[in-house]
Design a protein around this motif. Structure first.
Motif, mmCIF file in Angstrom:
data_model
loop_
_atom_site.group_PDB
_atom_site.id
_atom_site.type_symbol
_atom_site.label_atom_id
_atom_site.label_comp_id
_atom_site.label_asym_id
_atom_site.label_seq_id
_atom_site.Cartn_x
_atom_site.Cartn_y
_atom_site.Cartn_z
ATOM 1 N N HIS A 58 -20.281 45.914 -32.394
ATOM 2 C CA HIS A 58 -21.085 44.770 -31.916
ATOM 3 C C HIS A 58 -20.415 43.490 -32.638
ATOM 4 O O HIS A 58 -20.802 42.985 -32.065
ATOM 5 N N PHE A 59 -20.295 44.297 -33.449
ATOM 6 C CA PHE A 59 -20.239 42.524 -35.066
ATOM 7 C C PHE A 59 -18.936 42.898 -34.838
ATOM 8 O O PHE A 59 -18.425 42.664 -36.025
ATOM 9 N N LYS A 60 -17.987 43.409 -34.307
ATOM 10 C CA LYS A 60 -16.418 43.283 -34.774
ATOM 11 C C LYS A 60 -16.053 41.954 -34.549
ATOM 12 O O LYS A 60 -15.435 41.404 -35.684
ATOM 13 N N PRO A 61 -16.314 41.481 -34.269
ATOM 14 C CA PRO A 61 -15.664 39.835 -33.951
ATOM 15 C C PRO A 61 -15.894 38.899 -34.950
ATOM 16 O O PRO A 61 -15.035 38.108 -36.009
ATOM 17 N N VAL A 62 -17.574 38.906 -35.315
ATOM 18 C CA VAL A 62 -17.830 38.750 -36.709
ATOM 19 C C VAL A 62 -17.589 38.912 -37.770
ATOM 20 O O VAL A 62 -16.854 38.206 -38.668
ATOM 21 N N LEU A 63 -16.793 40.026 -38.200
ATOM 22 C CA LEU A 63 -16.638 40.901 -39.084
ATOM 23 C C LEU A 63 -15.449 40.615 -39.507
ATOM 24 O O LEU A 63 -14.882 40.324 -40.553
ATOM 25 N N GLU A 64 -14.373 40.274 -38.157
ATOM 26 C CA GLU A 64 -12.870 40.300 -38.444
ATOM 27 C C GLU A 64 -12.811 38.651 -38.247
ATOM 28 O O GLU A 64 -11.713 38.141 -39.886
ATOM 29 N N ALA A 65 -13.728 37.656 -38.844
ATOM 30 C CA ALA A 65 -13.409 36.379 -38.637
ATOM 31 C C ALA A 65 -13.604 36.133 -40.308
ATOM 32 O O ALA A 65 -13.727 35.192 -40.177
ATOM 33 N N SER A 66 -14.930 37.463 -40.422
ATOM 34 C CA SER A 66 -14.795 37.159 -42.532
ATOM 35 C C SER A 66 -14.041 37.892 -42.728
ATOM 36 O O SER A 66 -14.247 37.636 -44.406
ATOM 37 N N LEU A 109 -17.595 47.774 -45.833
ATOM 38 C CA LEU A 109 -18.964 48.755 -45.019
ATOM 39 C C LEU A 109 -20.109 47.501 -45.787
ATOM 40 O O LEU A 109 -20.948 47.137 -44.738
ATOM 41 N N LEU A 110 -19.936 47.421 -47.247
ATOM 42 C CA LEU A 110 -21.338 46.765 -48.177
ATOM 43 C C LEU A 110 -21.525 45.212 -46.851
ATOM 44 O O LEU A 110 -22.453 45.171 -46.810
ATOM 45 N N ALA A 111 -20.441 44.002 -46.677
ATOM 46 C CA ALA A 111 -20.170 43.667 -46.163
ATOM 47 C C ALA A 111 -21.531 43.522 -44.545
ATOM 48 O O ALA A 111 -22.342 43.222 -44.298
ATOM 49 N N LEU A 112 -20.526 45.055 -44.360
ATOM 50 C CA LEU A 112 -21.644 45.137 -42.540
ATOM 51 C C LEU A 112 -23.608 45.210 -43.177
ATOM 52 O O LEU A 112 -23.740 44.694 -42.617
ATOM 53 N N VAL A 113 -23.530 45.926 -43.875
ATOM 54 C CA VAL A 113 -24.975 46.472 -44.388
ATOM 55 C C VAL A 113 -25.405 45.097 -45.151
ATOM 56 O O VAL A 113 -26.762 45.144 -44.425
ATOM 57 N N ASP A 114 -24.460 43.881 -45.081
ATOM 58 C CA ASP A 114 -25.414 43.383 -46.147
ATOM 59 C C ASP A 114 -25.801 42.073 -44.443
ATOM 60 O O ASP A 114 -26.812 41.212 -44.573
ATOM 61 N N LEU A 115 -25.345 42.241 -43.683
ATOM 62 C CA LEU A 115 -25.385 41.212 -42.817
ATOM 63 C C LEU A 115 -26.658 41.906 -41.117
ATOM 64 O O LEU A 115 -27.357 40.882 -41.332
ATOM 65 N N VAL A 116 -26.444 43.224 -41.516
ATOM 66 C CA VAL A 116 -27.588 43.754 -41.149
ATOM 67 C C VAL A 116 -28.979 43.721 -41.613
ATOM 68 O O VAL A 116 -29.876 43.058 -41.339
ATOM 69 N N LEU A 117 -28.842 43.551 -42.942
ATOM 70 C CA LEU A 117 -29.812 43.275 -44.119
ATOM 71 C C LEU A 117 -30.245 42.150 -43.423
ATOM 72 O O LEU A 117 -31.520 41.418 -44.318
ATOM 73 N N SER A 118 -29.718 41.465 -43.284
ATOM 74 C CA SER A 118 -30.422 39.617 -43.298
ATOM 75 C C SER A 118 -30.998 38.885 -41.806
ATOM 76 O O SER A 118 -31.565 38.593 -41.317
ATOM 77 N N PHE A 119 -30.674 40.433 -40.844
ATOM 78 C CA PHE A 119 -31.294 40.057 -39.781
ATOM 79 C C PHE A 119 -33.034 39.734 -39.726
ATOM 80 O O PHE A 119 -33.741 40.741 -41.161
ATOM 81 N N PRO A 120 -33.533 39.020 -39.940
ATOM 82 C CA PRO A 120 -35.409 38.402 -39.613
ATOM 83 C C PRO A 120 -36.270 39.623 -39.423
ATOM 84 O O PRO A 120 -35.113 40.203 -37.836
ATOM 85 N N ALA A 121 -36.943 40.091 -40.021
ATOM 86 C CA ALA A 121 -38.163 40.941 -39.273
ATOM 87 C C ALA A 121 -39.213 40.799 -38.449
ATOM 88 O O ALA A 121 -38.376 41.888 -37.410
ATOM 89 N N SER A 122 -39.166 39.911 -38.063
ATOM 90 C CA SER A 122 -39.569 39.358 -37.255
ATOM 91 C C SER A 122 -39.373 37.870 -36.937
ATOM 92 O O SER A 122 -38.728 37.164 -37.510
ATOM 93 N N THR A 123 -39.241 36.996 -35.195
ATOM 94 C CA THR A 123 -39.042 35.677 -35.265
ATOM 95 C C THR A 123 -40.809 34.807 -35.423
ATOM 96 O O THR A 123 -40.979 33.733 -34.515
ATOM 97 N N ALA A 124 -41.289 35.371 -35.987
ATOM 98 C CA ALA A 124 -43.372 35.217 -36.177
ATOM 99 C C ALA A 124 -42.966 33.720 -37.382
ATOM 100 O O ALA A 124 -44.313 32.812 -36.246
ATOM 101 N N LYS A 125 -42.931 33.742 -37.799
ATOM 102 C CA LYS A 125 -42.737 32.757 -38.255
ATOM 103 C C LYS A 125 -42.121 31.030 -37.536
ATOM 104 O O LYS A 125 -42.825 30.633 -37.960
ATOM 105 N N CYS A 126 -40.613 30.991 -36.986
ATOM 106 C CA CYS A 126 -40.396 30.480 -36.134
ATOM 107 C C CYS A 126 -41.566 30.380 -35.160
ATOM 108 O O CYS A 126 -41.588 28.720 -34.805
ATOM 109 N N GLU A 127 -42.076 31.081 -34.565
ATOM 110 C CA GLU A 127 -42.589 31.182 -34.121
ATOM 111 C C GLU A 127 -44.050 29.985 -33.768
ATOM 112 O O GLU A 127 -44.221 29.266 -33.307
ATOM 113 N N ARG A 128 -44.607 30.686 -35.264
ATOM 114 C CA ARG A 128 -45.789 29.558 -35.892
ATOM 115 C C ARG A 128 -45.781 27.601 -35.695
ATOM 116 O O ARG A 128 -45.747 27.416 -35.572
ATOM 117 N N GLY A 129 -44.378 27.721 -36.541
ATOM 118 C CA GLY A 129 -43.818 26.309 -36.588
ATOM 119 C C GLY A 129 -43.461 25.815 -35.113
ATOM 120 O O GLY A 129 -43.565 24.587 -35.065
#
Length: 163
Positions: free
Chosen positions: A84-92, A136-156
Motif C-alpha cells: 500500500h505504501f510502496k510509492p511513498v516509501l520509495e519516494a522517501s 522497517l522502522l520508517a514504515l512503522v513510524d508512518l503507520v504510527l503517524s495515522f491519527p486515531a480518529s478525525t474527531a478533532k478535525c470534524e469538531r474544528g
C-alpha cells in the motif's frame, strides 16, 4: 446479531410466536446494522483491502507470546502495508525490498528483550534497533503517524460553521 431465516426462526426458536412485532424488530435491526456496515465501508475504504486491519502489527498488545505463532506473526500484514505504501516509501528513499528481512530480524531482537511485550515501546525499539532495521522502522513510524480518529478535525469544521 439475530437473523431471521426463511422459516422465521433463529437457532430453532420461532421469532413470531404469534406476535408480528418480534419479526419486525429483527428486520429493523438487520436493516440498521446493514446500513452501519455500509457506512463504515464507505467511510474507511482502506479497511476493505486490509490496510487498516494490517496496522495491528504496531501494537505490542497484539503480538503473540514467543513461540511458534511469533515466527510468522505480522508477515501478511507487513506485506499489505508495504504494498500500500510502496510509492511513498520509495519516494522517501526507503529500500522496500529490505523490509521483510528487517521484520524478521526485529521480531527476533524484540523477543530477546528482557522485558515483556507490554513494557516495550516503539521509542525504545527505534533507539535500540535503528541501525539494524531502518527501512522497517520508517514504515512503522508512518503507520504510527495515522491519527486515531478525525474527531478533532470534524469538531474544528463544526465550530467554523457555527460562527
Amino acid at each position: 446479531m439475530m437473523k431471521a431465516t426463511m422459516a422465521n426462526s433463529y437457532e430453532g426458536t420461532s421469532l413470531t410466536r404469534g406476535d408480528s412485532k418480534t419479526l419486525g424488530l429483527v428486520i429493523s435491526q438487520d436493516k440498521m446494522l446493514g446500513s452501519l456496515v455500509e457506512s463504515m465501508t464507505d467511510r474507511f475504504p482502506d479497511a476493505s483491502v486490509g490496510v487498516l486491519c494490517a496496522t495491528k502489527l504496531v501494537s505490542f498488545t497484539n503480538w503473540p507470546e514467543s513461540g511458534d505463532a511469533a515466527a510468522d506473526f505480522g508477515d501478511t500484514e507487513l506485506e499489505t502495508l508495504v504494498d500500500h505504501f510502496k510509492p511513498v516509501l520509495e519516494a522517501s528513499g526507503i529500500h522496500v525490498e529490505r523490509i521483510p528481512d528487517q521484520w524478521t530480524v526485529l521480531k527476533v531482537l524484540i523477543y530477546q528483550e528482557p522485558q515483556s511485550l507490554e513494557k516495550i515501546s516503539w521509542c525504545h525499539v527505534n533507539r535500540s534497533h535503528q541501525h539494524s532495521c531502518p527501512d522497517l522502522l520508517a514504515l512503522v513510524d508512518l503507520v504510527l503517524s495515522f491519527p486515531a480518529s478525525t474527531a478533532k478535525c470534524e469538531r474544528g469544521c463544526s465550530t467554523m460553521k457555527h460562527r
